[in-house]
Design a protein around this motif. Structure first.
Motif, mmCIF file in Angstrom:
data_model
loop_
_atom_site.group_PDB
_atom_site.id
_atom_site.type_symbol
_atom_site.label_atom_id
_atom_site.label_comp_id
_atom_site.label_asym_id
_atom_site.label_seq_id
_atom_site.Cartn_x
_atom_site.Cartn_y
_atom_site.Cartn_z
ATOM 1 N N LYS A 284 0.727 -1.373 0.038
ATOM 2 C CA LYS A 284 0.058 -0.007 0.069
ATOM 3 C C LYS A 284 0.947 1.206 0.003
ATOM 4 O O LYS A 284 0.468 2.204 -0.816
ATOM 5 C CB LYS A 284 -0.959 -0.010 1.216
ATOM 6 N N LEU A 285 1.972 1.361 0.967
ATOM 7 C CA LEU A 285 2.735 2.397 0.909
ATOM 8 C C LEU A 285 3.377 2.536 -0.256
ATOM 9 O O LEU A 285 3.730 3.754 -0.844
ATOM 10 C CB LEU A 285 3.926 2.065 2.036
ATOM 11 N N ALA A 286 3.895 1.509 -1.034
ATOM 12 C CA ALA A 286 4.762 1.637 -2.062
ATOM 13 C C ALA A 286 4.005 2.384 -3.294
ATOM 14 O O ALA A 286 4.665 2.858 -4.049
ATOM 15 C CB ALA A 286 5.337 0.258 -2.403
ATOM 16 N N LYS A 287 2.761 2.235 -3.088
ATOM 17 C CA LYS A 287 1.799 2.602 -4.239
ATOM 18 C C LYS A 287 1.502 4.192 -3.884
ATOM 19 O O LYS A 287 1.303 4.970 -5.209
ATOM 20 C CB LYS A 287 0.346 2.060 -4.405
ATOM 21 N N GLU A 288 1.703 4.731 -2.929
ATOM 22 C CA GLU A 288 1.673 6.241 -2.758
ATOM 23 C C GLU A 288 2.602 7.056 -3.698
ATOM 24 O O GLU A 288 3.574 6.423 -4.010
ATOM 25 C CB GLU A 288 2.079 6.575 -1.238
ATOM 26 N N SER A 289 2.207 7.973 -4.371
ATOM 27 C CA SER A 289 3.104 8.781 -5.262
ATOM 28 C C SER A 289 4.268 9.194 -4.429
ATOM 29 O O SER A 289 4.070 9.649 -3.219
ATOM 30 C CB SER A 289 2.412 10.017 -5.812
ATOM 31 N N LEU A 290 5.449 9.494 -5.154
ATOM 32 C CA LEU A 290 6.574 9.836 -4.520
ATOM 33 C C LEU A 290 6.221 11.371 -3.685
ATOM 34 O O LEU A 290 6.677 11.597 -2.567
ATOM 35 C CB LEU A 290 7.714 9.987 -5.414
ATOM 36 N N ALA A 291 5.563 12.285 -4.565
ATOM 37 C CA ALA A 291 5.135 13.274 -4.173
ATOM 38 C C ALA A 291 4.590 13.333 -2.505
ATOM 39 O O ALA A 291 4.628 14.347 -2.169
ATOM 40 C CB ALA A 291 4.337 14.232 -5.173
ATOM 41 N N ASP A 292 3.474 12.521 -2.789
ATOM 42 C CA ASP A 292 2.840 12.431 -1.438
ATOM 43 C C ASP A 292 3.923 11.760 -0.313
ATOM 44 O O ASP A 292 3.804 12.576 0.860
ATOM 45 C CB ASP A 292 1.857 11.482 -1.411
ATOM 46 N N ARG A 293 4.910 11.128 -0.692
ATOM 47 C CA ARG A 293 5.323 10.657 0.534
ATOM 48 C C ARG A 293 6.514 11.623 1.055
ATOM 49 O O ARG A 293 6.954 11.638 2.329
ATOM 50 C CB ARG A 293 6.270 9.227 -0.236
#
Length: 816
Positions: A284-293
């Motif tokens: 789930k975490l890996a799917k977050e966009s880099l921008a969000d992370r």
RNA sequence: GCCAGGGUGGCAGAGCGGUCAAUGCGGUCGCCUCAAAAGCGACUUCUCAUCACCGAGAGCGCGGGUUCGAAUCCCGUCCCUGGCGCCA
């Protein structure tokens, strides 16, 4: 004065007589001036183009007149997305679009009076150009500098294609406002620019570039010294390497964070009770966009893996978490402590204990009682033998210590990433690769280059190249069985990374360029371009240059020795020019209205050319008036004798203007030229003075000066005349003082006239200053009748004895 | 958050340790003209003074400091513009 006629006349003559075409020469010293080549858009030249290219032309003309063998070429960066998009929207083929755009550009470029060697023009969409992109790619592949790797890319479901970062707006597709951009992992081609990171960094020291450009590149390359520290996984003989630049906080570590996409995650939880939960959460975490992370606003989340690792320096067992703030940078494992804000807050959230090891004065502080991380520098405590030391001083010693104990290793890291060149687009250089089921990745043999872009493709959905079966389905060059061609094309920055070398030998169909020619003309002596390229193009082309040098083709290390960044011309409202704002200025309209000479002069008169400026038509009008006066003066000019005072000013101006042009201070040079011209107007000047002025003005206003040069009875062309030299002996600072004294006298007279009425002015001066004061000039300037007397003149008219007040440089005055 | 650049007269923008803050635009007045435009000349940071002149004081975002002397150098502070971006 008929600007249009003059401009057409000299455009034609320059072109017919090919006066700007150059050849290698052993006699003359070469000088290579280059503007970054333009992307030929259908809209034609914009004011930014007019500005940069004028800067280049001014410099090229200047160096040419100074006697250098000047290479000043032009080309077109004609591959790229805009042409493809325009094609999709307008229903034309990118090739047609490009052809039309270039023709339009050329017409306008000639109208501006830019002195290009047209015989060397190149365009990147020509297969004869891009075949050498492919050749370089194959060479890189051979040397292990081109490789394939899975990498995350921006993907729009509706477009069915990859998007460039510029096409992602607020996380949405630029063409589909309702469509979230997804991150997909795709096999992509990379160029290993990181192999040159250190050289790219060091090379900057030698370059005559603006400091801020160098700083930005240094920052981009991002060299940092750090330490890899090995944490043994509890209950396993495996080791987790973590990278840190702050090994002084090693005693503060209370947990490790691991990037969700790291393969280590699976390894850690395999077969444990935690397996299912952790894997799901990590996905789930890996799917977050880099921008969000990386967004500071968003909350940092993670999950305990159930596993522990051992801190080598103190043997403490610390928990391992999967956390979204850990990125796949380095090993993807981070040691976390109380002296980092993210770490601190994350620990608080998941009830992980914290401990400080640094405080202002070295006194122990309990981290668990504090609200936030202690991020300042201070004095270490609870840090074994390093307690009591300043943390910054201890840092290198601790790194040595860790390395000596074999708990880790000192390392150097760069922020610079390898260059992802794959684009799932049509209008770019095809990557010369074939995929064969049996042989794998097979490079196209050099003799089969270029891999040409097929014209017959369908636009609209996905990569158009995939719609041409003949292009895609080919035989494997090795085993001749059925194979597939790579349909990705190269980032267009590949083309611009070496184009400056092709100008040295643009029609060579055997080689990328003749080495002798390339090494004669290159490197670029003066490069000119916008600030937006500092961390893109200007790094890539340094990288390519170093690679081509390593192939043995070039004898130099850096592509551009001197670089000038021009400012951006904003609209009259001070905002960026854009159609929606309605503040766009079209160069062509300005040429129609005022002529190219006026536009060129105005563009460099706004402000220092390296500063951003705002368009102001009044400046153009002012320059137009000035040029008109110049034209009228020289049109009716008859040779006379140049006065010593003008001679002094002339020589001084030559000195100053030469220096200003060399340093791109055209705004100041323009002022000096105006002042010089104003001193001509009242008196006569000789032929040499007239010619000198025209030569100085020529770099700014080539058309009018050619015309006047010819009218004066000279053979064409002033474009090829010698740059004037100044005679220091003729510069006399005394004249400036005299000027100032005369001005002061006038102001005194006017001051008196404010108080008393009078029609006749009498000025009394010291006998040796008599020649400095011209009654006629004074009279004109104060608007009254003026008479000038020497104080020792027995016949002077002085009823009130005012002449007794005379001082050196300060005449006495009587008003009647 | 970090990095870079910048804040100067009505406006645009020079100057970046040593008389006096370039230059252009705008504005005011005068000359020219029947008049206007153009052109030419003078003035144009602010305050005060002056019916005879080499006037006085203040002023370059704000507050301190260094110096014989600062728009210019240093420190602090506020604001603007651009670039970078959780790189451990």
């Amino acid at each position: 004065m008929d600007f249009k006629k003059i401009e057409r006349k000299w455009q034609k003559r320059w072109e017919e007589e090919k006066i700007f075409e150059v050849k290698e020469s052993a006699k003359k010293k070469k000088f290579y001036v280059l503007d970054m080549f333009p992307y030929p858009s259908g809209a034609g030249l914009h004011i930014g183009h007019a500005f940069v290219f004028s800067l280049g032309d001014i410099f090229a003309r200047f160096k040419r007149m100074q006697g250098h063998n000047v290479l000043y070429p032009i080309g077109y960066d004609s591959l790229g997305l805009p042409a493809e998009n325009a094609a999709i929207e307008a229903g034309t083929h990118p090739e047609e679009y490009t052809k039309k755009s270039i023709a339009n550009f050329m017409k306008q470029q000639k109208a501006m009076g830019w002195s290009y060697d047209w015989s060397r023009a190149v365009k990147t969409s020509n297969p004869e150009f891009y075949r050498w992109d492919q050749w370089i790619f194959l060479k890189m592949l051979e040397k292990g500098l081109a490789y394939r790797k899975k990498a995350p890319v921006n993907w729009c479901r509706k477009c069915d294609t990859v998007l460039a970062n510029e096409q992602v707006i607020d996380g949405k597709c630029w063409r589909h406002e309702d469509t979230e951009v997804e991150i997909k992992n795709l096999e992509q081609w990379f160029l290993k620019i990181t192999d040159y990171a250190e050289e790219l960094l060091e090379g900057l020291d030698k370059l005559d570039w603006p400091d801020n450009a160098k700083k930005r590149q240094r920052n981009w390359i991002g060299k940092s010294y750090g330490t890899d520290i090995y944490f043994e996984i509890d209950g396993s003989d495996k080791v987790l390497p973590t990278y840190t630049t702050r090994c002084d906080t090693i005693f503060s570590v209370t947990f490790l964070a691991i990037a969700p996409e790291s393969p280590l995650v699976n390894e850690l939880v395999e077969g444990t009770d935690w397996e299912k939960d952790v894997k799901e959460f990590a996905q789930k975490l890996a799917k977050e966009s880099l921008a969000d992370r990386i967004n500071e606003e968003k909350e940092k989340v993670g999950i305990f893996t159930g596993r522990y690792a051992v801190n080598p320096v103190n043997g403490e067992r610390v928990p391992i978490y999967v956390a979204n703030f850990a990125l796949t940078y380095g090993s993807g494992v981070v040691m976390c402590d109380a002296h980092d804000k993210r770490d601190f807050r994350f620990a608080r959230k998941y009830d992980i204990p914290l401990k400080f090891v640094i405080s202002k004065d070295g006194k122990e502080i309990d981290a668990n009682r504090e609200d936030d991380a202690f991020v300042d520098d201070g004095i270490l405590f609870n840090s074994g033998e390093f307690s009591g030391m300043k943390n910054r001083e201890a840092l290198p010693k601790m790194a040595d210590w860790i390395e000596k104990k074999k708990w880790g290793k000192k390392t150097v890291n760069y922020k610079l990433r390898d260059w992802l060149i794959s684009r799932q687009r049509y209008w770019g250089t095809p990557i010369p690769i074939i995929y064969c089921d049996k042989c794998g990745v097979v490079p196209i043999p050099e003799k089969d280059l270029p891999v040409k872009l097929p014209k017959d493709v369908k636009f609209g959905k996905g990569n158009p190249l995939k719609t041409n079966d003949k292009f895609v389905h080919v035989k494997c060059p090795k085993c001749k069985s059925d194979a597939r061609r790579e349909t990705d094309t190269m980032d267009t920055f590949a083309n611009s990374s070496w184009y400056f070398l092709r100008y040295a030998d643009p029609r060579n169909d055997k080689k990328i360029f003749d080495e002798k020619k390339a090494n004669y003309w290159a490197p670029i002596d003066q490069y000119i371009g916008g600030p937006e390229h500092i961390t893109g193009h200007l790094i890539y082309f340094r990288f390519y240059t170093k690679f081509l040098r390593d192939l043995g083709l070039l004898k130099f290390d850096e592509p551009a020795l001197r670089y000038f960044t021009q400012g951006i011309v904003h609209g009259a409202d001070g905002e960026k020019m854009s159609k929606s704002r309605g503040n766009v200025i079209e160069p062509l309209e300005m040429i129609k209205k005022f002529g190219a000479d006026t536009l060129r002069l105005a563009l460099v008169s706004f402000a220092g050319p390296d500063k951003d400026s705002s368009w102001d038509e009044k400046i153009v009008v002012g320059n137009h008036k000035f040029l008109k006066k110049v034209y009228e003066y020289f049109d009716g000019w008859k040779p006379g004798k140049t006065e010593a005072i003008v001679e002094s000013k002339l020589n001084k101006t030559v000195k100053e203007v030469t220096d200003y042009i060399q340093n791109f201070k055209h705004n100041l040079a323009a002022i000096k030229l105006r002042n010089l011209f104003n001193s001509f107007v009242d008196g006569a000047i000789d032929k040499k003075s007239a010619e000198t002025f025209l030569k100085l003005l020529h770099v700014y206003c080539p058309f009018v000066t050619e015309e006047l040069w010819e009218k004066m009875g000279n053979k064409p062309f002033v474009s090829l005349a010698d740059w004037p030299k100044f005679d220091g002996k003729k510069i006399n600072e005394k004249f400036d003082k005299i000027d100032a004294a005369v001005d002061k006298t006038i102001s005194d007279v006017l001051n008196i006239l404010k108080i008393v009425n009078g029609e006749k002015i009498y000025v009394y001066v010291l006998p040796n200053e008599l020649e400095n004061y011209d009654a006629e000039v004074l009279g004109k300037r104060v608007g009254k009748e003026v008479r000038v007397f020497a104080v020792n003149d027995a016949k002077k008219y002085d009823p009130l004895g005012k002449s007794a007040k005379v001082k050196p440089g300060r005449p006495a005055i009587y008003v009647e």
